[in-house]
Design an enzyme around this catalytic site. Structure first.
Site, PDB file in Angstrom:
ATOM      1  N   GLU A  91       0.811  -1.212   0.000  1.00 32.91           N
ATOM      2  CA  GLU A  91       0.000   0.000   0.000  1.00 32.91           C
ATOM      3  C   GLU A  91       0.848   1.268   0.000  1.00 32.91           C
ATOM      4  O   GLU A  91       1.993   1.272   0.446  1.00 32.91           O
ATOM      5  CB  GLU A  91      -0.927   0.013   1.234  1.00 32.91           C
ATOM      6  CG  GLU A  91      -1.984  -1.073   1.194  1.00 32.91           C
ATOM      7  CD  GLU A  91      -2.895  -1.081   2.418  1.00 32.91           C
ATOM      8  OE1 GLU A  91      -4.050  -1.522   2.273  1.00 32.91           O
ATOM      9  OE2 GLU A  91      -2.452  -0.665   3.505  1.00 32.91           O
ATOM     10  N   CYS A  98       3.354   8.813   1.304  1.00 34.40           N
ATOM     11  CA  CYS A  98       3.920   7.819   2.228  1.00 34.40           C
ATOM     12  C   CYS A  98       4.189   6.549   1.434  1.00 34.40           C
ATOM     13  O   CYS A  98       3.266   5.884   0.967  1.00 34.40           O
ATOM     14  CB  CYS A  98       2.946   7.567   3.369  1.00 34.40           C
ATOM     15  SG  CYS A  98       3.586   6.456   4.644  1.00 34.40           S
ATOM     16  N   CYS A 107       6.282  -6.738   6.913  1.00 30.50           N
ATOM     17  CA  CYS A 107       7.275  -6.137   7.799  1.00 30.50           C
ATOM     18  C   CYS A 107       7.812  -7.219   8.717  1.00 30.50           C
ATOM     19  O   CYS A 107       7.115  -8.182   9.040  1.00 30.50           O
ATOM     20  CB  CYS A 107       6.670  -4.992   8.611  1.00 30.50           C
ATOM     21  SG  CYS A 107       7.877  -4.019   9.530  1.00 30.50           S
ATOM     22  N   CYS A 130       6.378  -4.457  15.625  1.00 32.18           N
ATOM     23  CA  CYS A 130       6.072  -3.437  16.626  1.00 32.18           C
ATOM     24  C   CYS A 130       4.635  -3.656  17.110  1.00 32.18           C
ATOM     25  O   CYS A 130       3.706  -3.750  16.303  1.00 32.18           O
ATOM     26  CB  CYS A 130       6.250  -2.041  16.046  1.00 32.18           C
ATOM     27  SG  CYS A 130       7.964  -1.683  15.578  1.00 32.18           S
ATOM     28  N   CYS A 154       1.587  -1.438  15.968  1.00 32.33           N
ATOM     29  CA  CYS A 154       1.469  -1.174  14.537  1.00 32.33           C
ATOM     30  C   CYS A 154       0.761  -2.322  13.828  1.00 32.33           C
ATOM     31  O   CYS A 154       1.177  -3.481  13.941  1.00 32.33           O
ATOM     32  CB  CYS A 154       2.866  -0.955  13.945  1.00 32.33           C
ATOM     33  SG  CYS A 154       2.871  -0.633  12.172  1.00 32.33           S
ATOM     34  N   GLU A 205      10.501  -1.800   6.893  1.00 29.47           N
ATOM     35  CA  GLU A 205      11.628  -1.057   7.462  1.00 29.47           C
ATOM     36  C   GLU A 205      12.598  -0.714   6.326  1.00 29.47           C
ATOM     37  O   GLU A 205      13.265  -1.598   5.776  1.00 29.47           O
ATOM     38  CB  GLU A 205      12.333  -1.909   8.522  1.00 29.47           C
ATOM     39  CG  GLU A 205      13.720  -1.460   8.940  1.00 29.47           C
ATOM     40  CD  GLU A 205      13.782  -0.022   9.455  1.00 29.47           C
ATOM     41  OE1 GLU A 205      14.497   0.785   8.825  1.00 29.47           O
ATOM     42  OE2 GLU A 205      13.128   0.278  10.461  1.00 29.47           O
ATOM     43  N   SER A 240      12.324   6.979   7.470  1.00 28.98           N
ATOM     44  CA  SER A 240      12.022   6.605   8.845  1.00 28.98           C
ATOM     45  C   SER A 240      12.578   5.218   9.145  1.00 28.98           C
ATOM     46  O   SER A 240      12.434   4.293   8.339  1.00 28.98           O
ATOM     47  CB  SER A 240      10.507   6.612   9.074  1.00 28.98           C
ATOM     48  OG  SER A 240      10.191   6.177  10.383  1.00 28.98           O
ATOM     49  N   SER A 299      11.587   6.064  14.760  1.00 27.06           N
ATOM     50  CA  SER A 299      10.414   5.604  15.509  1.00 27.06           C
ATOM     51  C   SER A 299      10.855   5.251  16.924  1.00 27.06           C
ATOM     52  O   SER A 299      11.256   4.116  17.196  1.00 27.06           O
ATOM     53  CB  SER A 299       9.793   4.388  14.812  1.00 27.06           C
ATOM     54  OG  SER A 299       9.315   4.738  13.532  1.00 27.06           O
ATOM     55  N   LEU A 300      10.801   6.209  17.821  1.00 31.39           N
ATOM     56  CA  LEU A 300      11.305   6.022  19.186  1.00 31.39           C
ATOM     57  C   LEU A 300      10.235   5.398  20.073  1.00 31.39           C
ATOM     58  O   LEU A 300      10.419   4.298  20.604  1.00 31.39           O
ATOM     59  CB  LEU A 300      11.760   7.371  19.747  1.00 31.39           C
ATOM     60  CG  LEU A 300      12.477   7.323  21.093  1.00 31.39           C
ATOM     61  CD1 LEU A 300      13.760   6.505  21.003  1.00 31.39           C
ATOM     62  CD2 LEU A 300      12.764   8.729  21.606  1.00 31.39           C
ATOM     63  N   HIS A 301       9.136   6.105  20.306  1.00 34.13           N
ATOM     64  CA  HIS A 301       7.919   5.596  20.939  1.00 34.13           C
ATOM     65  C   HIS A 301       8.029   5.253  22.422  1.00 34.13           C
ATOM     66  O   HIS A 301       7.005   4.959  23.054  1.00 34.13           O
ATOM     67  CB  HIS A 301       7.370   4.382  20.180  1.00 34.13           C
ATOM     68  CG  HIS A 301       7.137   4.622  18.733  1.00 34.13           C
ATOM     69  ND1 HIS A 301       6.411   5.682  18.252  1.00 34.13           N
ATOM     70  CD2 HIS A 301       7.576   3.954  17.617  1.00 34.13           C
ATOM     71  CE1 HIS A 301       6.377   5.663  16.934  1.00 34.13           C
ATOM     72  NE2 HIS A 301       7.086   4.631  16.518  1.00 34.13           N
ATOM     73  N   ASN A 355      -3.573   5.138  16.485  1.00 33.48           N
ATOM     74  CA  ASN A 355      -4.669   4.837  15.571  1.00 33.48           C
ATOM     75  C   ASN A 355      -5.132   3.396  15.797  1.00 33.48           C
ATOM     76  O   ASN A 355      -4.382   2.455  15.510  1.00 33.48           O
ATOM     77  CB  ASN A 355      -4.218   5.037  14.123  1.00 33.48           C
ATOM     78  CG  ASN A 355      -3.912   6.490  13.822  1.00 33.48           C
ATOM     79  OD1 ASN A 355      -4.752   7.353  14.039  1.00 33.48           O
ATOM     80  ND2 ASN A 355      -2.708   6.773  13.348  1.00 33.48           N
ATOM     81  N   CYS A 411      -1.295   6.508  10.328  1.00 37.25           N
ATOM     82  CA  CYS A 411      -0.018   5.937  10.762  1.00 37.25           C
ATOM     83  C   CYS A 411      -0.237   4.651  11.548  1.00 37.25           C
ATOM     84  O   CYS A 411      -1.014   4.605  12.495  1.00 37.25           O
ATOM     85  CB  CYS A 411       0.709   6.962  11.628  1.00 37.25           C
ATOM     86  SG  CYS A 411       2.317   6.418  12.215  1.00 37.25           S
TER      87      CYS A 411
END
Length: 433
Positions: free
Chosen positions: A128, A141, A148, A152, A155, A226, A257, A279-281, A358, A401
């Site tokens: 996508e 994007c 992936c 995570c 996600c 990634e 990213s 992407s720290l989070h 989200n 996101c």
């Protein structure tokens, strides 16, 4: 079907070395008709293919220059429309080559104007891309992988299995498709930097050559996958996007990213040179280990040192830290203060994007309350660090996101063999009537 046949059909192989063993695709995905797709290839590689197909070196170089211009600067996919190439040459090109695009399976438009495309590769894998329009910019994007490998926890894309890396053509093809959809290719007569062939035509559009005002102004490598685990293909695709003779988008308008593939971050700065987002989070080992599992391999301190060492980072080109806001997980006042402390400890030219979580079916987290997000942002702002809250976009079409996910899955050899046999049987039945 033998093991060799399966690997050739799917484009899968293994990356050697000490990073993570991941499937990667060839530079060009094989096509059933035997033609080679030129999308994603630099000028020198196009020239090499033309020479291999029978042109002498001088002719191959000229043809490559012409085709490259039409391909990347004009967005043309039909050799017959390349009007500075002799009419007798165009069938020769059409017989051997193609300028492709990823297949559009589905296109959706959100209530807020966000667009999402479900795309398919030539070997039937889905991925996508998303376009986000704003008043002063339009951001595409872009995905780098089908699926992936990072898992995570917050996600939705991370719940997919990794199928394979996207080729340079499949990556740059997303940009081409977006410009197709937005009608942003230059129009009008060209002043060529090379002489037209005998038998070539005048550009039928007429008028002056011009590049209309663009809606697509920025690119973020924040789609599925990634990017640094597909380093070579991402680098090669972005070089085409940044090439002044091609798509000509400034590196200052491109952001890559990463979730923290530390060994490749310096190379990204040196060999690509675009803006960096991380992407720290989370700000503690315990929480980041849980929600961003790559932290168990490359910890926060190692990651932040790599950010401090990132080539080109400055106050004018700050590193962006992505921080998804998860209720009672990473959103306390103490978390905000620790984030400030870490940024200052490593003397990072940084800004923080706070991302309301989200939701998606089956998610084990909730979004922080608006009041909690506001307070977190205030603490970071008061320390002199920009911390805007990202407005969720495209939630109604699962384009926000962390929401991207297709039905693609990594198929076993047995599954692929069975599907191939079923396809062949169906074709035979149809032929027999």
């Amino acid at each position: 079907m033998t093991d060799i046949d399966v690997s050739q059909a799917t484009g899968l192989m293994q990356i050697p070395g000490h990073i993570d063993p991941l499937p990667v695709a060839r530079d060009i995905t094989p096509r059933e008709d035997g033609r080679l797709d030129l999308l994603g290839l630099p000028k020198k590689d196009i020239a090499a293919l033309f020479e291999q197909a029978g042109l002498d070196a001088k002719a191959a170089k000229l043809r490559a220059k012409q085709v490259y211009h039409w391909l990347y600067h004009r967005g043309v996919t039909d050799f017959e429309a390349m009007t500075d190439i002799a009419k007798t040459m165009r069938p020769w090109l059409t017989e051997r080559f193609i300028v492709g695009r990823p297949e559009i399976v589905e296109a959706q438009i959100s209530n807020d104007g966000t667009r999402k495309w479900l795309l398919r590769t030539a070997d039937n894998h889905d991925f996508e891309m998303v376009f986000i329009p704003d008043a002063d910019r339009g951001t595409l994007c872009v995905s780098s992988q089908v699926g992936c490998t990072l898992n995570c926890r917050f996600c939705h894309t991370g719940t997919m299995r990794l199928v394979r890396n996207l080729t340079p053509g499949e990556i740059v093809g997303q940009v081409m498709l977006a410009r197709d959809a937005l009608g942003e290719w230059p129009k009008g007569r060209m002043d060529f930097a090379f002489a037209a062939d005998d038998g070539a035509e005048e550009d039928e559009d007429g008028g002056d050559y011009r590049a209309d005002g663009r809606l697509l102004t920025n690119i973020v490598m924040m789609g599925m996958g990634e990017p640094l685990y597909n380093f070579d293909n991402v680098r090669d695709a972005l070089r085409l996007v940044m090439d002044g003779e091609g798509l000509a988008l400034s590196k200052r308008r491109i952001t890559l990213s990463t979730s923290g593939v530390v060994p490749l971050m310096a190379r990204a700065g040196e060999e690509i040179g675009v803006n960096l987002a991380v992407s720290l989070h989370a700000v503690t080992k315990e929480v980041r280990d849980e929600i961003v599992p790559i932290n168990k391999k490359f910890g926060i301190e190692e990651l932040l040192q790599a950010c401090a060492d990132y080539p080109g980072a400055s106050n004018a080109r700050r590193i962006t830290f992505e921080y998804v806001m998860l209720k009672d997980k990473n959103d306390s006042d103490d978390d905000a203060r620790e984030l400030v402390r870490l940024i200052k400890q490593y003397k990072l030219p940084a800004k923080v994007n706070l991302i309301p979580f989200n939701p998606w079916p089956g998610a084990s987290y909730e979004c922080s309350s608006p009041e909690r997000i506001k307070r977190f942002s205030e603490i970071v702002f008061e320390a002199g660090i920009s911390a805007p809250v990202r407005t969720p976009r495209g939630r109604d079409i699962d384009a926000a996101c962390g929401q991207l996910k297709t039905a693609a899955e990594k198929k076993s050899r047995a599954t692929r063999d069975r599907e191939e046999l079923e396809r062949l049987y169906a074709e035979k039945e149809a032929a027999l009537g």
